[in-house]
Design an enzyme around this catalytic site. Structure first.
Site, PDB file in Angstrom:
ATOM      1  CG  HIS A  72      29.232  51.323  35.824  1.00 40.85           C
ATOM      2  ND1 HIS A  72      29.273  51.626  34.483  1.00 40.85           N
ATOM      3  CD2 HIS A  72      30.293  50.531  36.061  1.00 40.85           C
ATOM      4  CE1 HIS A  72      30.322  51.031  33.928  1.00 40.85           C
ATOM      5  NE2 HIS A  72      30.953  50.352  34.862  1.00 40.85           N
ATOM      6  CE1 TYR A 201      23.158  54.147  29.289  1.00 40.44           C
ATOM      7  CE2 TYR A 201      21.747  53.366  27.516  1.00 40.44           C
ATOM      8  CZ  TYR A 201      22.319  53.182  28.748  1.00 40.44           C
ATOM      9  OH  TYR A 201      22.074  52.017  29.454  1.00 40.44           O
ATOM     10  N   PRO A 293      16.008  47.680  24.476  1.00 34.19           N
ATOM     11  CG  PRO A 293      17.867  46.988  23.256  1.00 34.19           C
ATOM     12  CD  PRO A 293      16.392  47.187  23.152  1.00 34.19           C
ATOM     13  CE  LYS A 297      14.702  50.252  34.538  1.00 30.51           C
ATOM     14  NZ  LYS A 297      16.113  50.176  34.908  1.00 30.51           N
ATOM     15  CE1 TYR A 385      20.526  52.992  32.231  1.00 31.38           C
ATOM     16  CE2 TYR A 385      21.863  52.739  34.212  1.00 31.38           C
ATOM     17  CZ  TYR A 385      21.675  52.541  32.849  1.00 31.38           C
ATOM     18  OH  TYR A 385      22.632  51.874  32.121  1.00 31.38           O
TER      19      TYR A 385
HETATM   20  P1  RFL Z   1      15.367  34.215  27.437  1.00 27.58           P
HETATM   21  O1  RFL Z   1      16.714  34.680  27.870  1.00 27.58           O
HETATM   22  O2  RFL Z   1      14.938  34.437  26.057  1.00 27.58           O
HETATM   23  O3  RFL Z   1      15.312  32.664  27.775  1.00 27.58           O
HETATM   24  C1  RFL Z   1      14.246  31.846  27.332  1.00 27.58           C
HETATM   25  C2  RFL Z   1      14.759  30.419  27.217  1.00 27.58           C
HETATM   26  O4  RFL Z   1      13.674  29.563  26.798  1.00 27.58           O
HETATM   27  C3  RFL Z   1      14.149  28.664  25.800  1.00 27.58           C
HETATM   28  N1  RFL Z   1      13.011  28.209  24.991  1.00 27.58           N
HETATM   29  C4  RFL Z   1      12.439  27.004  25.115  1.00 27.58           C
HETATM   30  N2  RFL Z   1      12.713  25.978  25.925  1.00 27.58           N
HETATM   31  C5  RFL Z   1      11.940  24.867  25.792  1.00 27.58           C
HETATM   32  N3  RFL Z   1      10.940  24.755  24.890  1.00 27.58           N
HETATM   33  C6  RFL Z   1      10.635  25.763  24.051  1.00 27.58           C
HETATM   34  N4  RFL Z   1       9.648  25.633  23.174  1.00 27.58           N
HETATM   35  C7  RFL Z   1      11.400  26.947  24.156  1.00 27.58           C
HETATM   36  N5  RFL Z   1      11.373  28.140  23.515  1.00 27.58           N
HETATM   37  C8  RFL Z   1      12.346  28.888  24.015  1.00 27.58           C
HETATM   38  C9  RFL Z   1      15.164  29.479  25.015  1.00 27.58           C
HETATM   39  O5  RFL Z   1      16.081  28.659  24.327  1.00 27.58           O
HETATM   40  C10 RFL Z   1      15.829  30.290  26.152  1.00 27.58           C
HETATM   41  O6  RFL Z   1      16.951  29.617  26.690  1.00 27.58           O
HETATM   42  O7  RFL Z   1      14.219  34.832  28.377  1.00 27.58           O
HETATM   43  P2  RFL Z   1      14.261  35.185  29.941  1.00 27.58           P
HETATM   44  O8  RFL Z   1      14.855  34.066  30.754  1.00 27.58           O
HETATM   45  O9  RFL Z   1      12.909  35.679  30.277  1.00 27.58           O
HETATM   46  O10 RFL Z   1      15.318  36.393  30.080  1.00 27.58           O
HETATM   47  C11 RFL Z   1      15.052  37.637  29.524  1.00 27.58           C
HETATM   48  C12 RFL Z   1      16.363  38.332  29.119  1.00 27.58           C
HETATM   49  O11 RFL Z   1      17.133  37.433  28.358  1.00 27.58           O
HETATM   50  C13 RFL Z   1      16.121  39.634  28.330  1.00 27.58           C
HETATM   51  O12 RFL Z   1      15.057  40.367  28.899  1.00 27.58           O
HETATM   52  C14 RFL Z   1      17.366  40.545  28.300  1.00 27.58           C
HETATM   53  O13 RFL Z   1      18.408  39.939  27.591  1.00 27.58           O
HETATM   54  C15 RFL Z   1      17.035  41.901  27.654  1.00 27.58           C
HETATM   55  N6  RFL Z   1      18.208  42.790  27.520  1.00 27.58           N
HETATM   56  C16 RFL Z   1      18.665  43.529  28.595  1.00 27.58           C
HETATM   57  N7  RFL Z   1      18.074  43.413  29.801  1.00 27.58           N
HETATM   58  C17 RFL Z   1      18.568  44.085  30.887  1.00 27.58           C
HETATM   59  O14 RFL Z   1      17.985  43.973  31.974  1.00 27.58           O
HETATM   60  N8  RFL Z   1      19.699  44.893  30.806  1.00 27.58           N
HETATM   61  C18 RFL Z   1      20.354  45.063  29.634  1.00 27.58           C
HETATM   62  O15 RFL Z   1      21.386  45.734  29.629  1.00 27.58           O
HETATM   63  C19 RFL Z   1      19.833  44.386  28.463  1.00 27.58           C
HETATM   64  N9  RFL Z   1      20.446  44.511  27.286  1.00 27.58           N
HETATM   65  C20 RFL Z   1      18.859  42.918  26.297  1.00 27.58           C
HETATM   66  C21 RFL Z   1      19.988  43.805  26.203  1.00 27.58           C
HETATM   67  C22 RFL Z   1      18.453  42.198  25.184  1.00 27.58           C
HETATM   68  C23 RFL Z   1      19.121  42.346  23.982  1.00 27.58           C
HETATM   69  N10 RFL Z   1      18.674  41.579  22.879  1.00 27.58           N
HETATM   70  C24 RFL Z   1      19.506  40.786  22.088  1.00 27.58           C
HETATM   71  C25 RFL Z   1      17.244  41.399  22.691  1.00 27.58           C
HETATM   72  C26 RFL Z   1      20.662  43.966  25.025  1.00 27.58           C
HETATM   73  C27 RFL Z   1      20.218  43.271  23.888  1.00 27.58           C
HETATM   74  C28 RFL Z   1      20.958  43.544  22.611  1.00 27.58           C
HETATM   75  C1  PHB Z   2      24.877  46.026  27.333  1.00 31.31           C
HETATM   76  O1  PHB Z   2      25.976  46.178  27.896  1.00 31.31           O
HETATM   77  O2  PHB Z   2      24.645  45.053  26.611  1.00 31.31           O
HETATM   78  C2  PHB Z   2      23.819  47.044  27.526  1.00 31.31           C
HETATM   79  C3  PHB Z   2      24.019  48.064  28.442  1.00 31.31           C
HETATM   80  C4  PHB Z   2      23.048  49.031  28.623  1.00 31.31           C
HETATM   81  C5  PHB Z   2      21.882  48.964  27.885  1.00 31.31           C
HETATM   82  C6  PHB Z   2      21.674  47.945  26.973  1.00 31.31           C
HETATM   83  C7  PHB Z   2      22.652  46.970  26.793  1.00 31.31           C
HETATM   84  O3  PHB Z   2      20.949  49.942  28.047  1.00 31.31           O
END
Ligand code: RFL
Ligand code: PHB
Length: 390
Positions: A72, A201, A293, A297, A385
Site C-alpha cells: 500500500h 481511518y 493499534p 505499530k 506510519y
Molecule cells: P503475542 O503475539 O502476544 O505472543 C505471545 C505468545 O506467548 C504465549 N504465552 C506463553 N507461552 C508460554 N508460557 C507462558 N506463560 C505464556 N504466556 C503467554 C502466548 O500464548 C503467545 O503465543 O506477542 P508478540 O510475539 O510480542 O507479538 C506482538 C503482536 O502480537 C502485537 O504487538 C500485535 O498484534 C499488535 N497489533 C498490531 N501490530 C502491528 O504492528 N500492526 C497492526 O496492524 C496491528 N493491529 C494489533 C492490531 C493488535 C490487536 N489486538 C487484538 C491487541 C490489531 C489488534 C486488534
Molecule cells: C488490521 O488490519 O488489523 C489493522 C490495520 C491497521 C491498523 C490496525 C489494525 O492501524
C-alpha cells in the site's frame, strides 16, 4: 534438556527470534502455552513496515508475503464527512507498507521452523523461569504429562502482555508506564471485498472506524466501542449499520456486507516496562510494551526488538562480547518510545473521548485539516506510519 536460548512464547516475536538465531547457528527452543492452531486463530495485526518485511526476507520467509501481500502506497483519512489521501510513497521518498496478516506471518514462520527441524514445545503448562540473575538460568514446565527442566544461557521473554516472564521479575526491577484508554475496538473479519483498495481511518462524531483488509476478498473492519460492550451483543447487522454511519457517502455506497468470520473486542493501552533486561532475561515485543493499534505499530516494534536481541546474542556467542546485550534495552527503548508517542497521538486524534465535550471534536478537525493541507505535517504522519529507520 539444554539450549543456548530458551524462548518463551511462539507469537511473532518468539518465532522470528528463533529464525534469526538459527540462521546464525545459535540454538534455541521455544516453549509455548497454547497449541499452534490456537496461536494461528488470533486475528491481530495487518500492516507491516518495510523494516519488518526486510526482516522476514532476511530469515527466508518472505516468499508468500510478496506473492499474496498487498503493498500500500497510501491510506485515507476521513473526517468531517470527507476523505483525504495520505500519499505515503511521495511523502517518504518512495516507501510503502505491506498489508499481510499477522496470522500469515506466524504461519510462514512456523512452517520455516518446522522445515528446519527446530523444536517448539506447544501446549506447555506451568512454565516458570529461574536463576536468570545468574549465568545458569533454567525454565521449568510441564509437557505431555511430564515435568521438564530446560537449562540455557539466556531466556527471551517473548510471551506477550500477560506472560510469565515480566511477572517473574523481583519487585522494583522494572518501572511500568501505563495509560488505559476509555474505549475498545470491536473488530470484524468477513469474506467480502474491501470497501476501498486502501485503508480508511475515520474520525466520526459517532466514534472512530477503520476499514482494513487481508486480501481482495477478505475485509477487516473496526469500530470504537465503549469498554462495557460485549462482542456477543453486537449482531453482524448492528455492526454494518454502525460502520455505515461512520463512513462518507461514497464508502457507504461501496460497502459490501456479509456474515462475520470473527468478532472480538480489544482494549486499548499504552504500556512500557523499563528496562527490558534483567540479568540473563530479556523481554521483547508485547511482553515489554503495548501500543494502541491505531498506528499499526505493535508487531513492527516486536520485530525490531528481536532483531536487536538476536544481534546482541549472536555477538555474545560468536565474539564473546557483552556490549550488545548491555545496550539491548536502551537501543530498543529509543525506538519504542517513538512508536508509543506516535500511536498515542494518532489514537488521541482519531477517537471520541467520553466527557471531553464539543470542543474536542473541533480541535481534532482543525488538526486533521492542518495535517492534510500542510506537506510538512503530512510528512510527519507518513514517515511515522511507514516506520522510522532501524
Ligand atoms: P503475542 O503475539 O502476544 O505472543 C505471545 C505468545 O506467548 C504465549 N504465552 C506463553 N507461552 C508460554 N508460557 C507462558 N506463560 C505464556 N504466556 C503467554 C502466548 O500464548 C503467545 O503465543 O506477542 P508478540 O510475539 O510480542 O507479538 C506482538 C503482536 O502480537 C502485537 O504487538 C500485535 O498484534 C499488535 N497489533 C498490531 N501490530 C502491528 O504492528 N500492526 C497492526 O496492524 C496491528 N493491529 C494489533 C492490531 C493488535 C490487536 N489486538 C487484538 C491487541 C490489531 C489488534 C486488534
Ligand atoms: C488490521 O488490519 O488489523 C489493522 C490495520 C491497521 C491498523 C490496525 C489494525 O492501524
Amino acid at each position: 534438556m539444554r539450549t543456548q536460548v530458551a524462548i518463551i512464547g511462539a507469537g511473532p516475536s518468539g518465532l522470528l527470534l528463533g529464525q534469526l538465531l538459527h540462521r546464525a547457528g545459535v540454538d534455541a527452543i521455544i516453549i509455548e502455552r497454547q497449541s499452534a492452531d490456537y496461536v494461528l486463530s488470533r486475528i491481530r495485526a495487518g500492516v507491516l513496515e518495510q523494516v519488518t518485511t526486510d526482516l522476514l526476507d532476511e530469515v527466508g520467509v518472505g516468499r508468500r508475503m510478496h506473492q499474496e501481500g498487498l503493498p500500500h502506497t497510501g491510506f485515507d483519512l476521513l473526517f468531517a464527512g470527507e476523505r483525504h489521501r495520505i500519499d505515503l510513497h511521495s511523502l517518504t521518498g518512495g516507501q510503502q507498507v505491506m498489508v499481510y496478516g499477522q496470522t500469515e506471518v506466524t504461519r510462514d514462520l512456523m512452517a520455516a521452523r518446522e522445515a528446519a527441524g527446530l523444536q517448539t514445545m506447544y501446549q506447555a503448562s506451568d512454565v516458570s523461569i529461574h536463576d536468570f540473575d545468574t549465568a545458569t538460568p533454567h525454565v521449568k514446565f510441564q509437557h505431555g504429562g511430564q515435568w521438564h527442566t530446560l537449562h540455557c544461557d539466556f531466556i527471551a521473554g517473548c510471551d506477550g502482555f500477560h506472560g510469565v516472564c515480566r511477572a517473574s521479575l523481583p519487585e522494583g526491577a522494572v518501572t511500568e508506564y501505563e495509560k488505559v484508554y476509555p474505549f475498545g475496538w470491536l473488530g470484524l473479519l468477513a469474506d467480502t471485498p474491501p470497501v476501498h483498495h486502501e485503508l480508511i481511518y475515520a474520525n466520526s462524531e459517532r466514534g472512530f472506524a477503520l476499514c482494513s483488509q487481508r486480501s481482495a476478498t477478505r475485509s477487516r473492519y473496526y469500530l470504537q466501542v465503549p469498554l462495557s460492550d460485549k462482542a456477543e451483543n453486537w449482531s453482524d447487522e448492528a455492526f454494518w449499520d454502525e460502520l455505515r454511519l461512520r463512513l462518507d457517502p461514497s464508502a457507504r455506497e461501496a460497502l459490501v456486507t456479509g456474515p462475520s468470520l470473527e468478532k472480538s473486542i480489544a482494549p486499548l493501552r499504552s504500556f512500557v516496562a523499563e528496562p527490558m533486561r534483567f540479568g540473563r532475561l530479556f523481554l521483547a515485543g508485547d511482553a515489554a510494551h503495548i501500543v494502541p493499534p491505531t498506528g499499526a505499530k505493535g508487531l513492527n516494534l516486536a520485530a525490531t526488538d528481536v532483531k536487536y536481541l538476536s544481534s546482541a546474542l549472536i555477538e555474545f556467542f560468536q565474539e564473546r562480547s557483552a556490549a550488545g546485550i548491555d545496550h539491548y534495552s536502551q537501543r530498543c527503548l529509543q525506538r519504542i518510545w517513538k512508536g508509543e508517542r506516535f500511536s498515542w497521538w494518532f489514537t488521541s486524534l482519531m477517537h471520541q473521548f467520553p466527557g471531553e465535550g464539543a470542543i474536542a471534536q473541533k480541535l481534532q478537525n482543525a488538526e486533521l485539516h492542518y495535517l492534510v493541507q500542510s506537506q510538512p505535517a503530512s510528512t510527519v504522519l507518513a514517515e511515522n506510519y511507514v516506520g522510522l529507520p532501524l
